[in-house]
Motif scaffolding. Structure first.
Motif, short mmCIF file in Angstrom:
data_model
loop_
_atom_site.label_atom_id
_atom_site.label_comp_id
_atom_site.label_asym_id
_atom_site.label_seq_id
_atom_site.Cartn_x
_atom_site.Cartn_y
_atom_site.Cartn_z
N ALA A 1 11.88 -25.69 6.14
CA ALA A 1 11.35 -27.05 6.19
C ALA A 1 9.84 -27.04 6.32
N SER A 2 9.23 -28.02 5.71
CA SER A 2 7.79 -28.21 5.85
C SER A 2 7.52 -29.70 5.96
N GLY A 3 6.36 -30.04 6.45
CA GLY A 3 6.03 -31.44 6.63
C GLY A 3 6.01 -31.79 8.10
N ARG A 4 6.77 -32.79 8.47
CA ARG A 4 6.75 -33.26 9.85
C ARG A 4 7.42 -32.27 10.80
N THR A 5 7.28 -32.49 12.07
CA THR A 5 7.74 -31.57 13.10
C THR A 5 9.23 -31.32 12.97
N PHE A 6 9.56 -30.07 12.71
CA PHE A 6 10.94 -29.67 12.43
C PHE A 6 11.87 -30.00 13.59
N ASN A 7 11.43 -29.77 14.81
CA ASN A 7 12.35 -29.96 15.93
C ASN A 7 12.53 -31.43 16.33
N ASN A 8 12.00 -32.33 15.52
CA ASN A 8 12.29 -33.75 15.69
C ASN A 8 13.56 -34.18 14.96
N TYR A 9 14.17 -33.24 14.22
CA TYR A 9 15.28 -33.59 13.34
C TYR A 9 16.55 -32.82 13.67
N SER B 1 21.94 -29.72 16.62
CA SER B 1 21.03 -30.61 17.33
C SER B 1 19.60 -30.10 17.26
N ARG B 2 18.67 -30.94 17.70
CA ARG B 2 17.25 -30.62 17.60
C ARG B 2 16.87 -29.33 18.31
N ASN B 3 17.48 -29.08 19.46
CA ASN B 3 17.14 -27.85 20.20
C ASN B 3 18.14 -26.72 19.95
N GLY B 4 19.11 -26.97 19.09
CA GLY B 4 20.08 -25.93 18.76
C GLY B 4 21.22 -25.77 19.73
N ALA B 5 21.28 -26.60 20.75
CA ALA B 5 22.29 -26.42 21.79
C ALA B 5 23.66 -26.93 21.37
N TRP B 6 23.69 -27.86 20.44
CA TRP B 6 24.95 -28.49 20.04
C TRP B 6 25.17 -28.33 18.55
N THR B 7 26.42 -28.08 18.19
CA THR B 7 26.80 -27.95 16.79
C THR B 7 28.07 -28.74 16.50
N ASN C 1 13.39 -22.95 15.47
CA ASN C 1 12.34 -23.98 15.40
C ASN C 1 10.95 -23.37 15.24
N ALA C 2 10.76 -22.16 15.69
CA ALA C 2 9.46 -21.50 15.52
C ALA C 2 9.20 -21.17 14.05
N LYS C 3 10.28 -21.00 13.30
CA LYS C 3 10.15 -20.67 11.87
C LYS C 3 10.46 -21.87 10.97
N ASN C 4 10.75 -23.02 11.57
CA ASN C 4 11.08 -24.22 10.80
C ASN C 4 12.22 -23.96 9.81
#
Length: 122
Positions: free
Chosen positions: A24-32, A52-58, A74-77
């Motif tokens: 992903a590129s563009g806006r903040t990835f971890n907002n999605y 989920s945004r923080n990866g805790a839920w699937t 999230n560090a690598k988008n």
């Protein structure tokens, strides 16, 4: 705006594995919330998995539960889909998508990638 580019598709025999990536590129990835969807020829697009945004839920479609794993860095988008024990019926174009909503929805995503072909031979 979010731009999404999938990679990792290909041809694999039944029972094999593939790993898909979506950068992903563009806006903040971890907002999605991020999701994977697939569309087979002549069929409607269907939900595969979401994270989920923080990866805790699937969340997974019943058809892939126990065989597919969604994850994100999230560090690598990037969001990933590890697909094991593949079946011919998993053959489809797989697309990733980004959702501004906070829940793990199966519809209503805001941004889409172009998709990558996955073909599973019997």
């Amino acid at each position: 705006q979010v731009q999404l580019v999938e990679s990792g598709g290909g041809l694999v025999q039944a029972g094999g594995s593939l790993s898909l990536s979506c950068a992903a590129s563009g806006r903040t990835f971890n907002n999605y919330v991020m999701g994977w969807f697939r569309q087979a020829p002549g069929k409607e697009r269907e939900f595969v998995a979401a994270i989920s945004r923080n990866g805790a839920w699937t969340r997974y479609a019943d058809s892939v539960k126990g065989r597919f794993t969604i994850s994100r860095d999230n560090a690598k988008n990037t969001v990933y889909l590890q697909m094991n024990s593949l079946k011919p019926e998993d053959t489809a174009v797989y697309s990733c998508a980004a959702d501004q909503a906070s829940s793990l929805r199966t519809t209503g995503y805001d941004y889409w990638g172009q998709g990558t072909q996955v073909t599973v031979s019997s």
